[in-house]
Design a protein around this motif. Structure first.
Motif, PDB file in Angstrom:
ATOM      1  N   VAL A  32       0.848  -1.188   0.000  1.00  0.00           N
ATOM      2  CA  VAL A  32       0.000   0.000   0.000  1.00  0.00           C
ATOM      3  C   VAL A  32       0.891   1.248   0.000  1.00  0.00           C
ATOM      4  N   PRO A  34       0.605   5.889  -1.104  1.00  0.00           N
ATOM      5  CA  PRO A  34      -0.072   6.873  -1.946  1.00  0.00           C
ATOM      6  C   PRO A  34       0.231   6.669  -3.430  1.00  0.00           C
ATOM      7  N   SER A  35      -0.624   7.239  -4.259  1.00  0.00           N
ATOM      8  CA  SER A  35      -0.437   7.187  -5.696  1.00  0.00           C
ATOM      9  C   SER A  35       0.918   7.802  -6.043  1.00  0.00           C
ATOM     10  N   SER A  37       3.792   6.431  -5.298  1.00  0.00           N
ATOM     11  CA  SER A  37       4.839   6.043  -4.336  1.00  0.00           C
ATOM     12  C   SER A  37       5.691   4.883  -4.846  1.00  0.00           C
ATOM     13  N   LYS A  39       4.386   1.649  -6.195  1.00  0.00           N
ATOM     14  CA  LYS A  39       3.843   0.296  -5.979  1.00  0.00           C
ATOM     15  C   LYS A  39       3.964  -0.558  -7.243  1.00  0.00           C
ATOM     16  N   GLU A 161      -3.571  -4.099  -8.090  1.00  0.00           N
ATOM     17  CA  GLU A 161      -4.957  -3.699  -7.811  1.00  0.00           C
ATOM     18  C   GLU A 161      -5.978  -4.679  -8.376  1.00  0.00           C
ATOM     19  N   GLY A 164      -9.625  -3.624  -8.063  1.00  0.00           N
ATOM     20  CA  GLY A 164      -9.829  -2.204  -8.345  1.00  0.00           C
ATOM     21  C   GLY A 164     -11.239  -1.724  -8.599  1.00  0.00           C
ATOM     22  N   THR A 193      -2.694  -2.627  -3.492  1.00  0.00           N
ATOM     23  CA  THR A 193      -4.088  -2.241  -3.308  1.00  0.00           C
ATOM     24  C   THR A 193      -4.227  -0.854  -2.688  1.00  0.00           C
ATOM     25  N   HIS A 194      -5.321  -0.186  -3.011  1.00  0.00           N
ATOM     26  CA  HIS A 194      -5.692   1.065  -2.355  1.00  0.00           C
ATOM     27  C   HIS A 194      -6.809   0.802  -1.356  1.00  0.00           C
ATOM     28  N   SER A 195      -7.284  -0.446  -1.300  1.00  0.00           N
ATOM     29  CA  SER A 195      -8.455  -0.737  -0.482  1.00  0.00           C
ATOM     30  C   SER A 195      -8.081  -1.166   0.938  1.00  0.00           C
ATOM     31  N   THR A 207       4.043  -0.930   3.576  1.00  0.00           N
ATOM     32  CA  THR A 207       3.650   0.430   3.215  1.00  0.00           C
ATOM     33  C   THR A 207       4.829   1.174   2.590  1.00  0.00           C
ATOM     34  N   LYS A 210       5.531   8.035   1.017  1.00  0.00           N
ATOM     35  CA  LYS A 210       5.232   9.059   0.024  1.00  0.00           C
ATOM     36  C   LYS A 210       6.558   9.509  -0.588  1.00  0.00           C
TER      37      LYS A 210
END
Ligand SMILES: Nc1ncnc2c1ncn2[C@@H]1O[C@H](COP(=O)(O)OP(=O)(O)OP(=O)(O)O)[C@@H](O)[C@H]1O
Ligand SMILES: [Mg+2]
Length: 212
Positions: A32, A34-35, A37, A39, A161, A164, A193-195, A207, A210
């Motif tokens: 996980v 932030p966008s 970062s 992943k 994702e 998604g 995942t963002h979930s 994790t 950022k």
């Protein structure tokens, strides 16, 4: 990952910086962060598609940069992309067997039997075999993408994702498949995942910070 760094341009800004992490069999790990970062970049490094600009990725103790990466990618690791990368005009069975043929692995059963068994593992009815991808829902297509990744006997599953655009019930179904692959079949499952729900259903969470 042992002090892994990655920069797209030589001498340029690092997209990922000093990543250190062990990923285990029988475990679902959620990546996980932030966008932006890194992943997807991290999955690409773990899949052997890209090599770190600094640091090492070890697979069973051996430096991936020195292994036969083509063999690693075609035998040991399965990648499920967010866009599924399925061919919409072909049937479910055709999409799966195409990838089986591309992997160059020898099979001792008929392809039809293998496809039937794979569909059972991702809980899709056998009748879907001859259905064209474009007639399937998003959640069904996701299952086909997982079945395709399982068409050879790999140890590592990487998914970007995978839940998604799916509703909560379908998301839970897909997670149940990933958990079963880890816990019942001993695979190493790594999903971006963002979930928060997906992270919660995973065994471990990694994790990414950022970007600075
Ligand atoms: N081919 C490329 N060349 C240069 N920079 C790139 C390239 N691909 C990605 N990047 C940059 O690398 C950074 C990390 O991208 P990445 O796709 O790994 O992020 P992510 O964490 O997966 O984001 P998201 O959650 O939005 O999918 C971004 O700033 C992106 O612009
Ligand atoms: Mg991404």
């Amino acid at each position: 990952m042992d002090h892994v760094h990655y920069a797209y341009v030589k001498g340029g800004r690092s997209i990922v910086r000093d990543l250190n992490r062990e990923f285990h069999e029988r475990t679902v790990t959620a990546i996980v962060g932030p966008s932006g970062s890194g992943k997807t970049t991290t999955l690409s490094l773990l899949s052997g598609l890209t090599t770190p600009t600094k640091g090492r990725i070890l697979y069973r103790g051996a430096d991936l940069a020195k292994l036969d990466r083509y063999r690693y990618r075609s035998h040991d690791v399965g990648v499920i992309f967010q866009s599924f990368n399925l061919l919409p005009a072909l049937t479910v069975a055709e999409n799966i067997t195409l990838s089986m043929e591309a992997s160059g692995v020898r099979f001792d059963q008929s392809k039809r039997d293998i496809v039937a068994r794979l569909l059972e593992r991702v809980r899709l009815p056998r009748e879907y075999m001859n259905e064209r991808i474009l007639h399937l829902s998003g959640g069904e297509q996701q299952r086909v993408a997982i079945a395709r990744a399982l068409s050879y006997n790999l140890g590592i599953i990487l998914a970007d994702e995978p839940t998604g655009n799916l509703d909560m019930a379908t998301q839970n179904d897909i997670m149940a498949i990933f958990r079963s692959l880890a816990h019942d079949e001993g695979k190493c499952v790594i999903i971006v995942t963002h979930s928060p729900q997906v992270a919660e259903q995973s065994d471990e969470v990694f994790t990414l910070p950022k970007r600075r």
